[in-house]
Design a protein around this motif. Sequence first.
Motif, PDB file in Angstrom:
ATOM      1  N   ARG A 160       0.845  -1.201   0.000  1.00  0.00           N
ATOM      2  CA  ARG A 160       0.000   0.000   0.000  1.00  0.00           C
ATOM      3  C   ARG A 160       0.873   1.240   0.000  1.00  0.00           C
ATOM      4  O   ARG A 160       1.836   1.335   0.750  1.00  0.00           O
ATOM      5  CB  ARG A 160      -0.903  -0.011   1.245  1.00  0.00           C
ATOM      6  N   ILE A 161       0.521   2.196  -0.843  1.00  0.00           N
ATOM      7  CA  ILE A 161       1.149   3.516  -0.786  1.00  0.00           C
ATOM      8  C   ILE A 161       0.113   4.530  -1.251  1.00  0.00           C
ATOM      9  O   ILE A 161      -0.435   4.427  -2.348  1.00  0.00           O
ATOM     10  CB  ILE A 161       2.435   3.589  -1.632  1.00  0.00           C
ATOM     11  N   SER A 162      -0.199   5.476  -0.403  1.00  0.00           N
ATOM     12  CA  SER A 162      -1.227   6.458  -0.728  1.00  0.00           C
ATOM     13  C   SER A 162      -0.707   7.435  -1.780  1.00  0.00           C
ATOM     14  O   SER A 162       0.499   7.555  -2.015  1.00  0.00           O
ATOM     15  CB  SER A 162      -1.640   7.231   0.521  1.00  0.00           C
ATOM     16  N   ALA A 163      -1.635   8.135  -2.409  1.00  0.00           N
ATOM     17  CA  ALA A 163      -1.247   9.140  -3.398  1.00  0.00           C
ATOM     18  C   ALA A 163      -0.373  10.208  -2.751  1.00  0.00           C
ATOM     19  O   ALA A 163       0.605  10.691  -3.351  1.00  0.00           O
ATOM     20  CB  ALA A 163      -2.489   9.757  -4.027  1.00  0.00           C
ATOM     21  N   ARG A 164      -0.709  10.587  -1.517  1.00  0.00           N
ATOM     22  CA  ARG A 164       0.087  11.603  -0.815  1.00  0.00           C
ATOM     23  C   ARG A 164       1.508  11.102  -0.560  1.00  0.00           C
ATOM     24  O   ARG A 164       2.488  11.809  -0.796  1.00  0.00           O
ATOM     25  CB  ARG A 164      -0.591  11.972   0.503  1.00  0.00           C
ATOM     26  N   SER A 165       1.630   9.852  -0.078  1.00  0.00           N
ATOM     27  CA  SER A 165       2.963   9.296   0.179  1.00  0.00           C
ATOM     28  C   SER A 165       3.762   9.170  -1.104  1.00  0.00           C
ATOM     29  O   SER A 165       4.975   9.414  -1.122  1.00  0.00           O
ATOM     30  CB  SER A 165       2.836   7.926   0.858  1.00  0.00           C
ATOM     31  N   ALA A 166       3.083   8.782  -2.181  1.00  0.00           N
ATOM     32  CA  ALA A 166       3.774   8.661  -3.464  1.00  0.00           C
ATOM     33  C   ALA A 166       4.346  10.002  -3.900  1.00  0.00           C
ATOM     34  O   ALA A 166       5.472  10.082  -4.422  1.00  0.00           O
ATOM     35  CB  ALA A 166       2.822   8.107  -4.520  1.00  0.00           C
ATOM     36  N   ARG A 167       3.587  11.081  -3.685  1.00  0.00           N
ATOM     37  CA  ARG A 167       4.086  12.412  -4.045  1.00  0.00           C
ATOM     38  C   ARG A 167       5.302  12.785  -3.205  1.00  0.00           C
ATOM     39  O   ARG A 167       6.271  13.363  -3.709  1.00  0.00           O
ATOM     40  CB  ARG A 167       2.977  13.461  -3.866  1.00  0.00           C
ATOM     41  N   LEU A 168       5.259  12.431  -1.916  1.00  0.00           N
ATOM     42  CA  LEU A 168       6.387  12.747  -1.039  1.00  0.00           C
ATOM     43  C   LEU A 168       7.642  11.988  -1.458  1.00  0.00           C
ATOM     44  O   LEU A 168       8.757  12.526  -1.390  1.00  0.00           O
ATOM     45  CB  LEU A 168       6.030  12.417   0.411  1.00  0.00           C
ATOM     46  N   TRP A 169       7.462  10.737  -1.900  1.00  0.00           N
ATOM     47  CA  TRP A 169       8.620   9.946  -2.291  1.00  0.00           C
ATOM     48  C   TRP A 169       9.288  10.489  -3.550  1.00  0.00           C
ATOM     49  O   TRP A 169      10.443  10.162  -3.837  1.00  0.00           O
ATOM     50  CB  TRP A 169       8.239   8.493  -2.480  1.00  0.00           C
ATOM     51  N   HIS A 170       8.599  11.302  -4.303  1.00  0.00           N
ATOM     52  CA  HIS A 170       9.221  11.883  -5.493  1.00  0.00           C
ATOM     53  C   HIS A 170      10.364  12.836  -5.128  1.00  0.00           C
ATOM     54  O   HIS A 170      11.165  13.201  -5.993  1.00  0.00           O
ATOM     55  CB  HIS A 170       8.173  12.604  -6.345  1.00  0.00           C
ATOM     56  N   TRP A 171      10.434  13.219  -3.836  1.00  0.00           N
ATOM     57  CA  TRP A 171      11.558  14.039  -3.387  1.00  0.00           C
ATOM     58  C   TRP A 171      12.806  13.180  -3.164  1.00  0.00           C
ATOM     59  O   TRP A 171      13.918  13.710  -3.068  1.00  0.00           O
ATOM     60  CB  TRP A 171      11.204  14.773  -2.091  1.00  0.00           C
ATOM     61  N   ALA A 172      12.633  11.875  -3.032  1.00  0.00           N
ATOM     62  CA  ALA A 172      13.775  10.974  -2.864  1.00  0.00           C
ATOM     63  C   ALA A 172      13.561   9.744  -3.745  1.00  0.00           C
ATOM     64  O   ALA A 172      13.479   8.621  -3.255  1.00  0.00           O
ATOM     65  CB  ALA A 172      13.912  10.573  -1.397  1.00  0.00           C
ATOM     66  N   PRO A 173      13.467   9.943  -5.050  1.00  0.00           N
ATOM     67  CA  PRO A 173      13.116   8.830  -5.934  1.00  0.00           C
ATOM     68  C   PRO A 173      14.150   7.713  -5.928  1.00  0.00           C
ATOM     69  O   PRO A 173      13.815   6.538  -6.066  1.00  0.00           O
ATOM     70  CB  PRO A 173      13.017   9.502  -7.311  1.00  0.00           C
ATOM     71  N   GLY A 174      15.419   8.072  -5.750  1.00  0.00           N
ATOM     72  CA  GLY A 174      16.451   7.048  -5.770  1.00  0.00           C
ATOM     73  C   GLY A 174      16.319   6.072  -4.622  1.00  0.00           C
ATOM     74  O   GLY A 174      16.496   4.855  -4.789  1.00  0.00           O
ATOM     75  N   LEU A 175      16.001   6.587  -3.427  1.00  0.00           N
ATOM     76  CA  LEU A 175      15.877   5.732  -2.255  1.00  0.00           C
ATOM     77  C   LEU A 175      14.709   4.761  -2.417  1.00  0.00           C
ATOM     78  O   LEU A 175      14.847   3.561  -2.153  1.00  0.00           O
ATOM     79  CB  LEU A 175      15.686   6.590  -1.001  1.00  0.00           C
ATOM     80  N   MET A 176      13.562   5.264  -2.873  1.00  0.00           N
ATOM     81  CA  MET A 176      12.416   4.389  -3.062  1.00  0.00           C
ATOM     82  C   MET A 176      12.675   3.370  -4.166  1.00  0.00           C
ATOM     83  O   MET A 176      12.332   2.191  -4.037  1.00  0.00           O
ATOM     84  CB  MET A 176      11.167   5.218  -3.378  1.00  0.00           C
ATOM     85  N   ARG A 177      13.294   3.815  -5.236  1.00  0.00           N
ATOM     86  CA  ARG A 177      13.599   2.902  -6.337  1.00  0.00           C
ATOM     87  C   ARG A 177      14.549   1.797  -5.871  1.00  0.00           C
ATOM     88  O   ARG A 177      14.394   0.633  -6.224  1.00  0.00           O
ATOM     89  CB  ARG A 177      14.195   3.683  -7.505  1.00  0.00           C
TER      90      ARG A 177
END
Length: 440
Positions: A160-177
């Motif tokens: 699960r990842i909410s739309a809000r959390s997904a937007r926040l992760w765009h600030w650290a895309p490398g870490l999430m990837r």
Amino acid sequence: MSLAGRISHAVGTGLAPLLPFWLELRARRGKEMPERLAERRGEAASRPAGPLLWLHAASVGESLSLLPLMDALVERRPDLHLLVTTGTVTAATLLMQRLPPLLADRVHHRFVPLDVPRWVETFLDGWRPDGAIFVESELWPNLTAALARRGIPLALVNARISARSARLWHWAPGLMRDMLGRFSLVVAQSEGDAERLRRLGAPGAVYWGQLKAAAEPLPADPAELARLRAMTGDRPIFLAASTHAGEEEIVCAAHAALLPRFPDLLTIIVPRHTERGAAIAALAAAAAVPRGVTRRTEGGDPVPEAGIHVADTLGELGLFYRLADVALVGATLVPKGGHNPLEPARLGCPILLGPHTENALEAAEALLDRGGALPVASAAALAQAVTDVLSDPARGHAMATAAAAVAARSAGLPGRLATAVLGIMPALRDGVARQRGYCS
């Protein structure tokens, strides 16, 4: 190691000297077991011989959703042992209470180590799992990196990842990837979650269904249920289940609004956090409830003299869902994301849902679309919805039937997940545990 990985490693290492003090503070507040704090440092391993699969779920709902999956895994690999970690005391307590006898001698519980590199290595050195399953949104950079370095296959289920959390992760895309790329299998709990996970770095993320929808009905003591049914008789019963701060005021206001139409109404409040029982009882008493307030932890019963009963005990929600004529699912009237609405659906209890259902959005939408639940957003709307159900038993029955049909849709999911998980883990798929210093 990527830049994001090096930063995560440095942060985890830098915080390590301070975390024992934080854990001690949590223990004093009842949020940790003092005698088991070593587990949070990755210590106290006791690895059984043979194949071992590690499953991690943060809290109550996630850990209980694992029960049918664990059953399916052991059915396919009877020699399999399961290490289950949780992050909360409540989850640990309820999980061990709910384990069926066939799983009890196969499951080993520990509290998950904090994401400190040295503690993570201690944990993995001690347990040496042959594979790992994480549930929902439990993504820890140092932990997943350590598993990947050791070549331990990883699966993320009910992701699960909410739309809000997904937007926040765009600030650290490398870490999430980096983190998502370490999982060989990612199974989301909705198509929306799957799409967001694919965009963030899990191109193979799929949606097969909602794991919580496949859980067994919440248990209840038959003798206690019979006793409470005899005590409450034909009184109409409204249940507010797993409530959070801010919801009890709305429930008490709805109770007061309902009394002219249903003067013998019994409202049962089951708080999500049982330690809030005294405060909720005081709040209800201050609302001038005509029939008074009782608390279950004080030995109180929903006697005829009680208008509101605060059921501030652990693990008895199944009892009160069975007792109620209609139930509000908690964390939906305040912005907490909502608890699992399929729990009452499996028990034939008409369901009311507030507007905050992000944590189980697909299930909530299906229940509302198919007439298995009614939406509420205020004390007045809540009182009206309770009135609609209590004054029309046929409507309540139709809602319960529709809700049960929604809950039944994912019945085969645990078996499908178990097969897929074992399929990505060579040591478990081939029936031979990898040799990591133990005898299989």
